[in-house]
Scaffold this active site. Sequence first.
Site, PDB file in Angstrom:
ATOM      1  N   SER A 116       1.381  11.926  21.212  1.00 37.21           N
ATOM      2  CA  SER A 116       2.337  11.378  22.172  1.00 37.21           C
ATOM      3  C   SER A 116       3.533  12.300  22.333  1.00 37.21           C
ATOM      4  O   SER A 116       4.250  12.584  21.363  1.00 37.21           O
ATOM      5  CB  SER A 116       2.826  10.006  21.713  1.00 37.21           C
ATOM      6  OG  SER A 116       3.900   9.576  22.521  1.00 37.21           O
TER       7      SER A 116
ATOM      8  N   HIS B  68      -0.985  12.104  25.332  1.00 33.58           N
ATOM      9  CA  HIS B  68      -0.504  10.760  25.645  1.00 33.58           C
ATOM     10  C   HIS B  68       0.904  10.850  26.223  1.00 33.58           C
ATOM     11  O   HIS B  68       1.822  11.369  25.578  1.00 33.58           O
ATOM     12  CB  HIS B  68      -0.497   9.913  24.368  1.00 33.58           C
ATOM     13  CG  HIS B  68      -0.259   8.454  24.604  1.00 33.58           C
ATOM     14  ND1 HIS B  68      -1.252   7.603  25.025  1.00 33.58           N
ATOM     15  CD2 HIS B  68       0.860   7.702  24.477  1.00 33.58           C
ATOM     16  CE1 HIS B  68      -0.757   6.373  25.129  1.00 33.58           C
ATOM     17  NE2 HIS B  68       0.524   6.409  24.811  1.00 33.58           N
TER      18      HIS B  68
ATOM     19  N   ASP C   6       3.940   8.635  27.755  1.00 33.37           N
ATOM     20  CA  ASP C   6       4.532   7.314  27.906  1.00 33.37           C
ATOM     21  C   ASP C   6       5.472   7.286  29.105  1.00 33.37           C
ATOM     22  O   ASP C   6       6.447   8.042  29.154  1.00 33.37           O
ATOM     23  CB  ASP C   6       5.307   6.929  26.638  1.00 33.37           C
ATOM     24  CG  ASP C   6       4.392   6.625  25.475  1.00 33.37           C
ATOM     25  OD1 ASP C   6       3.463   5.811  25.655  1.00 33.37           O
ATOM     26  OD2 ASP C   6       4.599   7.187  24.381  1.00 33.37           O
TER      27      ASP C   6
ATOM     28  N   MET D  29       8.036   4.951  30.979  1.00 37.87           N
ATOM     29  CA  MET D  29       8.841   3.745  30.796  1.00 37.87           C
ATOM     30  C   MET D  29       9.906   3.672  31.883  1.00 37.87           C
ATOM     31  O   MET D  29      10.509   4.685  32.239  1.00 37.87           O
ATOM     32  CB  MET D  29       9.514   3.757  29.427  1.00 37.87           C
ATOM     33  CG  MET D  29       8.578   3.967  28.253  1.00 37.87           C
ATOM     34  SD  MET D  29       9.461   3.922  26.691  1.00 37.87           S
ATOM     35  CE  MET D  29       8.246   4.631  25.587  1.00 37.87           C
TER      36      MET D  29
ATOM     37  N   HIS E  86       0.315   6.173  29.743  1.00 36.92           N
ATOM     38  CA  HIS E  86       0.551   4.799  29.285  1.00 36.92           C
ATOM     39  C   HIS E  86       1.750   4.263  30.055  1.00 36.92           C
ATOM     40  O   HIS E  86       2.891   4.658  29.799  1.00 36.92           O
ATOM     41  CB  HIS E  86       0.812   4.792  27.777  1.00 36.92           C
ATOM     42  CG  HIS E  86       1.125   3.441  27.217  1.00 36.92           C
ATOM     43  ND1 HIS E  86       1.642   3.283  25.945  1.00 36.92           N
ATOM     44  CD2 HIS E  86       1.011   2.190  27.753  1.00 36.92           C
ATOM     45  CE1 HIS E  86       1.828   1.991  25.731  1.00 36.92           C
ATOM     46  NE2 HIS E  86       1.463   1.316  26.806  1.00 36.92           N
TER      47      HIS E  86
ATOM     48  N   MET F 148       4.343   1.755  30.810  1.00 36.64           N
ATOM     49  CA  MET F 148       5.135   0.608  30.344  1.00 36.64           C
ATOM     50  C   MET F 148       6.159   0.304  31.431  1.00 36.64           C
ATOM     51  O   MET F 148       7.364   0.546  31.272  1.00 36.64           O
ATOM     52  CB  MET F 148       5.784   0.931  29.001  1.00 36.64           C
ATOM     53  CG  MET F 148       4.790   0.943  27.865  1.00 36.64           C
ATOM     54  SD  MET F 148       5.464   1.568  26.317  1.00 36.64           S
ATOM     55  CE  MET F 148       5.064   3.310  26.505  1.00 36.64           C
TER      56      MET F 148
ATOM     57  N   MET G 131      -1.393  -2.388  21.064  1.00 33.12           N
ATOM     58  CA  MET G 131      -0.119  -1.884  20.560  1.00 33.12           C
ATOM     59  C   MET G 131       0.085  -2.355  19.124  1.00 33.12           C
ATOM     60  O   MET G 131       0.018  -3.556  18.830  1.00 33.12           O
ATOM     61  CB  MET G 131       1.034  -2.373  21.433  1.00 33.12           C
ATOM     62  CG  MET G 131       1.059  -1.794  22.836  1.00 33.12           C
ATOM     63  SD  MET G 131       1.235   0.010  22.872  1.00 33.12           S
ATOM     64  CE  MET G 131       2.835   0.238  22.057  1.00 33.12           C
TER      65      MET G 131
ATOM     66  N   PHE H  68       9.856   2.354  22.025  1.00 36.14           N
ATOM     67  CA  PHE H  68      10.458   3.438  21.258  1.00 36.14           C
ATOM     68  C   PHE H  68       9.468   3.961  20.226  1.00 36.14           C
ATOM     69  O   PHE H  68       8.685   3.188  19.659  1.00 36.14           O
ATOM     70  CB  PHE H  68      11.729   2.975  20.539  1.00 36.14           C
ATOM     71  CG  PHE H  68      12.851   2.610  21.479  1.00 36.14           C
ATOM     72  CD1 PHE H  68      13.743   3.580  21.925  1.00 36.14           C
ATOM     73  CD2 PHE H  68      13.011   1.311  21.931  1.00 36.14           C
ATOM     74  CE1 PHE H  68      14.767   3.250  22.799  1.00 36.14           C
ATOM     75  CE2 PHE H  68      14.026   0.968  22.805  1.00 36.14           C
ATOM     76  CZ  PHE H  68      14.911   1.937  23.241  1.00 36.14           C
ATOM     77  N   GLY H  69       9.523   5.268  19.965  1.00 37.87           N
ATOM     78  CA  GLY H  69       8.673   5.861  18.953  1.00 37.87           C
ATOM     79  C   GLY H  69       9.249   5.672  17.565  1.00 37.87           C
ATOM     80  O   GLY H  69      10.391   5.245  17.396  1.00 37.87           O
ATOM     81  N   GLY H  70       8.429   5.983  16.541  1.00 39.26           N
ATOM     82  CA  GLY H  70       8.908   5.978  15.172  1.00 39.26           C
ATOM     83  C   GLY H  70       8.947   4.621  14.502  1.00 39.26           C
ATOM     84  O   GLY H  70       9.519   4.483  13.420  1.00 39.26           O
TER      85      GLY H  70
ATOM     86  N   ASP I  80      -1.723   2.388  19.248  1.00 41.61           N
ATOM     87  CA  ASP I  80      -0.503   3.161  19.489  1.00 41.61           C
ATOM     88  C   ASP I  80       0.646   2.503  18.740  1.00 41.61           C
ATOM     89  O   ASP I  80       0.971   1.343  18.988  1.00 41.61           O
ATOM     90  CB  ASP I  80      -0.212   3.188  20.994  1.00 41.61           C
ATOM     91  CG  ASP I  80       1.027   4.015  21.353  1.00 41.61           C
ATOM     92  OD1 ASP I  80       1.661   4.581  20.452  1.00 41.61           O
ATOM     93  OD2 ASP I  80       1.344   4.089  22.559  1.00 41.61           O
TER      94      ASP I  80
ATOM     95  N   GLY J 278       2.937   3.823  14.962  1.00 36.78           N
ATOM     96  CA  GLY J 278       2.878   3.971  13.515  1.00 36.78           C
ATOM     97  C   GLY J 278       1.592   4.571  12.996  1.00 36.78           C
ATOM     98  O   GLY J 278       1.265   4.424  11.806  1.00 36.78           O
TER      99      GLY J 278
ATOM    100  N   GLY K  96       2.497  10.055  17.500  1.00 44.13           N
ATOM    101  CA  GLY K  96       3.657  10.779  18.001  1.00 44.13           C
ATOM    102  C   GLY K  96       4.399  11.515  16.908  1.00 44.13           C
ATOM    103  O   GLY K  96       4.223  12.720  16.705  1.00 44.13           O
ATOM    104  N   SER K  97       5.204  10.783  16.151  1.00 40.20           N
ATOM    105  CA  SER K  97       6.020  11.424  15.116  1.00 40.20           C
ATOM    106  C   SER K  97       5.159  12.022  14.010  1.00 40.20           C
ATOM    107  O   SER K  97       5.534  13.031  13.403  1.00 40.20           O
ATOM    108  CB  SER K  97       7.019  10.414  14.531  1.00 40.20           C
ATOM    109  OG  SER K  97       6.368   9.230  14.118  1.00 40.20           O
TER     110      SER K  97
END
Length: 221
Positions: A8, A31, A33, A35, A64, A66, A135, A141-143, A173, A175, A195-196
């Site tokens: 991501s 990926h 996102d 938003m 994706h 959102m 989800m 938000f990521g992380g 998607d 964690g 992502g992270s």
Amino acid sequence: MGIQIAPSILSADFANLERDIAAVANADWLHVDVMDGHFVPNLTLGLPVLERLAQVSPVPIDAHLMIEDPDHWAPRYAEAGAASVTFHFEAARDAKAIARDIKRLGARASVALKPGTPVEAVLDDLREFDMVLVMTVEPGFGGQSFMPDMMSKVRTLRDHAHAEQHDLWIQTDGGISRDTIETVARSGGDVFVAGSAVYGAPDPAAEVTALRDLARAACHG
């Protein structure tokens, strides 16, 4: 298709996106996102940026959305170059019609479920979708921390797809990391957004390979 990894870019360096996209050229998807600051309390990027990313990405774009009003907007992301377009069930007026519009434009059609949305919402129309995104965090938000109780949705989707002989991809998607990917793979997930975990690693490409290997091993273990 087997196990697929989709880094991501929400966790990439937005000032150096082309560099960070090239760093995960061994991934299966990129990926992206999207938003709008309304459906979720965050704002990222839109059609013009995604269209340009699709032109430079070495791997297909997994968009994706959102956003509000996916009935109007989702087909436009297919037209802009996304190879897979995911919209949220909660924002859709007619999820089946959106999926058919996306597929008519040559992209894969996917529907996403927020943590609070029951999986039963999509089971009757499962064959309309190429993929369902479960989800494993609240979108926006990521992380965030992985929600293991979402695995019951993944298992239900896999069971229903198998019963219907439908080649459904199940994406997760939120964690996703070395600590969680095996749990998802054993539950029936096969497309992993990270992502992270990827962009926070010293070598993003090596992390993509490590995540893929862990998921494959879990599937065959």
